[in-house]
Scaffold this motif. Structure first.
Motif, PDB file in Angstrom:
ATOM      1  N   SER A  37       0.678  -1.079   0.019  1.00 57.90           N
ATOM      2  CA  SER A  37       0.141  -0.028   0.015  1.00 57.90           C
ATOM      3  C   SER A  37       0.897   1.360  -0.025  1.00 57.90           C
ATOM      4  O   SER A  37       0.392   2.341  -0.194  1.00 57.90           O
ATOM      5  CB  SER A  37      -0.839   0.087   1.305  1.00 57.90           C
ATOM      6  OG  SER A  37      -0.116  -0.031   2.447  1.00 57.90           O
ATOM      7  N   ASP A  38       2.130   0.947   0.236  1.00 63.17           N
ATOM      8  CA  ASP A  38       2.956   2.425   0.166  1.00 63.17           C
ATOM      9  C   ASP A  38       3.316   2.713  -1.271  1.00 63.17           C
ATOM     10  O   ASP A  38       3.858   3.834  -1.544  1.00 63.17           O
ATOM     11  CB  ASP A  38       4.372   2.036   1.059  1.00 63.17           C
ATOM     12  CG  ASP A  38       4.483   1.973   2.350  1.00 63.17           C
ATOM     13  OD1 ASP A  38       3.398   2.560   3.078  1.00 63.17           O
ATOM     14  OD2 ASP A  38       5.296   1.512   3.139  1.00 63.17           O
ATOM     15  N   HIS A  40       1.232   3.208  -4.434  1.00 61.87           N
ATOM     16  CA  HIS A  40      -0.082   3.360  -4.955  1.00 61.87           C
ATOM     17  C   HIS A  40       0.039   2.829  -6.235  1.00 61.87           C
ATOM     18  O   HIS A  40       0.532   3.330  -7.289  1.00 61.87           O
ATOM     19  CB  HIS A  40      -0.373   4.917  -5.077  1.00 61.87           C
ATOM     20  CG  HIS A  40      -2.093   4.972  -5.201  1.00 61.87           C
ATOM     21  ND1 HIS A  40      -2.972   4.917  -4.537  1.00 61.87           N
ATOM     22  CD2 HIS A  40      -2.574   5.326  -6.396  1.00 61.87           C
ATOM     23  CE1 HIS A  40      -4.094   5.025  -4.762  1.00 61.87           C
ATOM     24  NE2 HIS A  40      -3.827   5.270  -6.123  1.00 61.87           N
ATOM     25  N   ILE A 300       2.653   9.597  14.104  1.00 69.75           N
ATOM     26  CA  ILE A 300       2.437   9.551  12.578  1.00 69.75           C
ATOM     27  C   ILE A 300       3.595   9.445  11.913  1.00 69.75           C
ATOM     28  O   ILE A 300       4.526  10.293  12.125  1.00 69.75           O
ATOM     29  CB  ILE A 300       2.075  11.064  12.355  1.00 69.75           C
ATOM     30  CG1 ILE A 300       0.410  11.449  12.986  1.00 69.75           C
ATOM     31  CG2 ILE A 300       1.592  11.351  10.661  1.00 69.75           C
ATOM     32  CD1 ILE A 300       0.296  12.972  12.885  1.00 69.75           C
ATOM     33  N   THR A 306       0.519  15.453   5.751  1.00 71.49           N
ATOM     34  CA  THR A 306       0.387  14.088   4.996  1.00 71.49           C
ATOM     35  C   THR A 306       0.785  12.793   5.459  1.00 71.49           C
ATOM     36  O   THR A 306       0.447  11.946   4.548  1.00 71.49           O
ATOM     37  CB  THR A 306       1.336  14.761   3.529  1.00 71.49           C
ATOM     38  OG1 THR A 306       2.731  14.577   4.183  1.00 71.49           O
ATOM     39  CG2 THR A 306       1.015  15.991   2.887  1.00 71.49           C
ATOM     40  N   ASP A 308       0.804   9.208   8.053  1.00 70.30           N
ATOM     41  CA  ASP A 308      -0.207   8.338   8.263  1.00 70.30           C
ATOM     42  C   ASP A 308      -0.168   7.917   9.648  1.00 70.30           C
ATOM     43  O   ASP A 308       1.091   7.806  10.233  1.00 70.30           O
ATOM     44  CB  ASP A 308       0.225   7.112   7.402  1.00 70.30           C
ATOM     45  CG  ASP A 308       0.341   7.081   5.940  1.00 70.30           C
ATOM     46  OD1 ASP A 308      -0.628   7.994   5.243  1.00 70.30           O
ATOM     47  OD2 ASP A 308       1.187   6.471   5.155  1.00 70.30           O
ATOM     48  N   LYS A 309      -1.401   7.778  10.092  1.00 69.41           N
ATOM     49  CA  LYS A 309      -1.524   7.301  11.622  1.00 69.41           C
ATOM     50  C   LYS A 309      -0.877   6.010  11.795  1.00 69.41           C
ATOM     51  O   LYS A 309      -1.303   5.020  10.960  1.00 69.41           O
ATOM     52  CB  LYS A 309      -2.992   7.583  12.032  1.00 69.41           C
ATOM     53  CG  LYS A 309      -3.436   7.035  13.561  1.00 69.41           C
ATOM     54  CD  LYS A 309      -4.845   7.121  13.885  1.00 69.41           C
ATOM     55  CE  LYS A 309      -4.899   6.786  15.143  1.00 69.41           C
ATOM     56  NZ  LYS A 309      -6.294   6.751  15.637  1.00 69.41           N
ATOM     57  N   LYS A 310      -0.144   5.560  12.561  1.00 66.13           N
ATOM     58  CA  LYS A 310       0.636   4.310  13.086  1.00 66.13           C
ATOM     59  C   LYS A 310       0.219   3.885  14.535  1.00 66.13           C
ATOM     60  O   LYS A 310       0.300   4.849  15.377  1.00 66.13           O
ATOM     61  CB  LYS A 310       2.147   4.622  12.593  1.00 66.13           C
ATOM     62  CG  LYS A 310       2.430   4.766  11.244  1.00 66.13           C
ATOM     63  CD  LYS A 310       2.167   3.658  10.476  1.00 66.13           C
ATOM     64  CE  LYS A 310       2.555   4.170   8.886  1.00 66.13           C
ATOM     65  NZ  LYS A 310       2.424   2.799   8.160  1.00 66.13           N
ATOM     66  N   ASP A 314       3.151  -0.916  13.798  1.00 62.08           N
ATOM     67  CA  ASP A 314       3.244  -0.808  12.537  1.00 62.08           C
ATOM     68  C   ASP A 314       4.596  -0.413  12.211  1.00 62.08           C
ATOM     69  O   ASP A 314       5.496  -0.340  12.996  1.00 62.08           O
ATOM     70  CB  ASP A 314       2.213   0.521  12.202  1.00 62.08           C
ATOM     71  CG  ASP A 314       0.770  -0.056  12.297  1.00 62.08           C
ATOM     72  OD1 ASP A 314       0.444  -1.232  11.904  1.00 62.08           O
ATOM     73  OD2 ASP A 314      -0.121   0.804  12.499  1.00 62.08           O
ATOM     74  N   GLY A 317       6.387   4.073   7.170  1.00 65.70           N
ATOM     75  CA  GLY A 317       6.233   4.273   5.772  1.00 65.70           C
ATOM     76  C   GLY A 317       7.596   4.163   4.870  1.00 65.70           C
ATOM     77  O   GLY A 317       8.727   4.964   5.175  1.00 65.70           O
ATOM     78  N   HIS A 320       8.820   7.850   3.951  1.00 65.04           N
ATOM     79  CA  HIS A 320       8.856   8.786   5.248  1.00 65.04           C
ATOM     80  C   HIS A 320      10.168   9.033   5.588  1.00 65.04           C
ATOM     81  O   HIS A 320      10.818   8.156   5.815  1.00 65.04           O
ATOM     82  CB  HIS A 320       7.758   8.555   6.079  1.00 65.04           C
ATOM     83  CG  HIS A 320       6.547   8.576   5.825  1.00 65.04           C
ATOM     84  ND1 HIS A 320       5.348   7.661   6.093  1.00 65.04           N
ATOM     85  CD2 HIS A 320       5.583   9.132   4.732  1.00 65.04           C
ATOM     86  CE1 HIS A 320       4.186   7.807   5.547  1.00 65.04           C
ATOM     87  NE2 HIS A 320       4.339   8.797   4.689  1.00 65.04           N
ATOM     88  N   HIS A 434      -7.874  12.749  -0.170  1.00 66.95           N
ATOM     89  CA  HIS A 434      -8.540  11.479  -0.575  1.00 66.95           C
ATOM     90  C   HIS A 434      -9.423  11.871  -1.855  1.00 66.95           C
ATOM     91  O   HIS A 434      -9.352  10.998  -2.941  1.00 66.95           O
ATOM     92  CB  HIS A 434      -9.490  11.135   0.306  1.00 66.95           C
ATOM     93  CG  HIS A 434     -10.117   9.818   0.113  1.00 66.95           C
ATOM     94  ND1 HIS A 434      -9.802   8.619   0.010  1.00 66.95           N
ATOM     95  CD2 HIS A 434     -11.346   9.697  -0.041  1.00 66.95           C
ATOM     96  CE1 HIS A 434     -10.554   7.587  -0.144  1.00 66.95           C
ATOM     97  NE2 HIS A 434     -11.787   8.174  -0.281  1.00 66.95           N
TER      98      HIS A 434
END
Length: 448
Positions: A37-38, A40, A300, A306, A308-310, A314, A317, A320, A434
Motif C-alpha cells: 500500500s506504500d 500506490h 504519525i 500528509t 499516516d497514523k500508526k 506498525d 512508511g 517517510h 483523498h
C-alpha cells in the motif's frame, strides 16, 4: 542557468517539538515489514514464500503491471508472514531480521560510463526504481517512458520536517553519483531546488540548481514544477526525493542497496525530539525507542499534514523521513466555537489572536474543530495554494467525475499532498487529499 523561485501564498504551521540536531542510538528491529500500500497502484506478485531466507536487497515481489519494477527486502532474514486481507489482497510482508545484514552484491558502476538503458536496468534490477515517481498521477514511473525533465526537491518545508543539512551530512559523493545517474534517464534537464542555507550539495553536479524562497509548500515538488517547467497534457515528469538520490548514488558507488534513513522524531509527544538512523520498514516501537511520552498521543509516519497514523506495532512508511507525535484531539472546549481562544492557532481571525504573534509556536492536537459538511466558499484555499489552478473548482469536478473539467482545471499538475494545506484550512472538513487521489485514479483508468 539557475532560476530562483519565490512564492507568497502558503502557510507555515509553527509547531513545538522540533527535532534537536543529535542522533540517538536505537535497537535494531527484530521484524521489518514491506507494505504494498506504500506504492500506490502496484499489484504485487510474490517471488518469496513464508519461511524462505532473503538477503538485504533481494527481491520480495514485483509489480504485475510492470514486471521490471521490483521491490526488495531492507534487511536479511526470513519471511515471517505474508498478511492478506479481503480477496487475498497482500497487506504486508514481514521479515524476521538477522542480527547483521548480508547484502545482495551488485557491481559498482560509474553512471557516466553507462547508457540510458544500462542505468535503467541497474536501477530496476537492484530494486531502486520505486524511488522514481511520475507526474502526472503521482505513481511509480513507467520504465518504458522518457520524461521531459526530472525534478528533485531538496527543501523540507513541512511542519517539523527534518533538517537536510544534518541528515545529508557526509553524503556529497553519493549525491553526485545519484545525480549523474538521474541525468542519464532524461534528454531534458534535472532540476534540483534547495533552500538558501543548504550546504549539502556537491560541486559540479549534472543538474540545474534553483533556490526556493517562501512558506510551505515551497518544498513540494509540484510547486517547483509549476514555477520552473510546468507540465502540459501528454508530458511526463519524474520526481525523486533528495534522500533517495543519495541511496541511488550509494548503489552505484558500492554495489549495495542500503535502505536506511536518518529519521526525525518530532513533536511534543516525544521526551527528547531528535534523530535516529533506521532501515525502511522498521517497527515504530523500535524507532521511537521508549522516547514517547506517557499519555494519549498520535504517532504519525510522516508530517502532520500528509503522514499516516500508526500504532507502535506498525512499520515506518517507505517514503517517510520523519515520525511525528502530537496530542490526540479527544477533548473538546465547551462553546469553543463561540469563545475567544487566545492560545490556539487559526488562519481565521474570528475569536482568534494568533495573527498578532506570527512567530509563536503551538502545541496543536488532532482535533478538527468541526464536522464534515458541504463545501463553503471562503476564498481561503487560494491563499494557501500557490499552484496556477482553482482548487475548489477542481475538487468539485473530481467529485462529479467530469473528466473534461478535471483536465481543464489542472488535474495533471497535482498530487494529493498539494491539497494538504487547503484541507487544513477547510471549514467544511472535506478530505481533499483523498478526493484528489480518487480523481487521479479515475484519470489513470479513463485516460491512461
Amino acid at each position: 542557468m539557475s532560476k530562483d523561485i519565490r512564492i507568497k501564498k502558503g502557510l507555515d504551521l509553527k509547531l513545538k517539538g522540533e527535532a534537536e540536531l543529535n542522533v540517538s542510538e536505537i535497537a535494531r528491529s527484530k521484524v521489518y515489514a514491506i507494505k504494498p500500500s506504500d506504492f500506490h497502484g502496484v499489484v504485487p506478485k510474490l517471488v518469496k514464500k513464508e519461511g524462505e531466507s532473503v538477503k538485504a536487497g533481494e527481491v520480495i515481489f514485483f509489480s504485475k503491471t510492470d514486471e521490471k519494477v521490483k521491490f526488495v527486502s531492507p534487511v536479511s532474514g526470513k519471511i515471517q508472514e505474508i498478511k492478506r486481507g479481503e480477496k487475498r489482497v497482500i497487506l504486508e510482508i514481514t521479515i524476521l531480521a538477522d542480527a547483521q545484514d548480508t547484502f545482495v552484491e551488485h557491481s559498482p558502476k560509474n553512471p557516466n560510463d553507462l547508457s540510458t538503458e544500462e542505468v535503467k536496468e541497474h536501477l530496476l534490477a537492484s530494486g531502486c526504481w520505486p524511488f522514481v515517481k511520475q507526474r502526472p498521477y503521482d505513481v511509480i514511473a513507467n520504465s518504458a517512458d522518457s520524461p521531459k525533465a526530472i525534478f528533485v526537491s531538496a527543501i523540507h518545508s513541512a511542519p517539523l520536517a527534518s533538517d537536510l543539512n544534518f541528515t545529508l551530512k557526509g553524503k556529497k559523493e553519493a549525491l553526485k553519483a545519484g545525480f549523474d545517474a538521474l541525468q542519464k534517464l532524461t534528454s531534458g534537464k534535472v532540476h534540483v531546488t534547495v533552500s538558501p542555507n543548504a550546504d549539502f550539495m556537491p560541486d559540479g553536479i549534472k543538474a540545474e540548481l534553483h533556490k526556493g524562497y517562501g512558506k510551505h509548500p515551497i518544498g513540494l515538488v509540484s510547486t517547483q514544477i509549476g514555477l520552473i517547467d510546468p507540465i502540459n497534457k501528454g508530458e511526463k515528469v519524474w520526481v525523486v526525493q533528495i534522500e533517495d538520490v543519495a541511496i541511488i548514488g550509494e548503489l552505484f558507488l558500492t554495489g549495495k542497496v542500503n535502505l536506511e534513513r536518518t529519521l526525525a522524531l518530532a513533536g511534543t509527544g516525544f521526551e527528547k525530539p531528535g534523530y535516529v538512523v533506521a532501515k525502511m520498514g522498521a517497527q515504530v516501537a523500535d524507532v521511537v525507542n521508549a522516547n514517547l511520552k506517557n499519555g494519549n498521543y498520535r504517532v504519525i509516519s510522516g508530517d502532520v499534514l500528509t503522514g499516516d497514523k500508526k500504532s507502535t506495532t506498525d512499520s515506518v512508511g517507505f517514503y517517510h523521513t520523519q515520525i511525528t507525535a502530537i496530542p490526540e484531539g479527544d477533548d473538546y472546549d465547551f462553546f469553543g466555537w463561540n469563545l475567544p481562544r487566545p492560545n490556539k492557532f487559526s488562519v481565521y481571525r474570528a475569536g482568534m489572536f494568533s495573527f498578532l504573534t506570527p512567530g509563536k509556536k503551538y502545541d496543536l492536537n488532532t482535533n478538527t474543530n468541526g464536522e464534515h459538511r458541504g463545501f463553503v466558499l471562503t476564498g481561503e484555499y487560494e491563499k494557501v495554494c500557490p499552484l496556477d489552478i482553482y482548487p475548489m473548482q477542481l475538487l468539485k469536478a473530481i467529485l462529479v467525475k467530469d473528466i473534461d473539467q478535471m483536465e481543464a482545471l489542472g488535474i495533471y499538475e497535482v498530487a494529493p499532498e498539494d491539497f494538504a494545506l487547503t484541507e487544513y484550512v477547510c471549514v467544511s472538513k472535506q478530505d481533499h487529499q483523498h478526493i484528489v487521489r480518487n480523481g487521479l485514479d479515475v484519470m489513470i483508468k479513463e485516460v491512461g
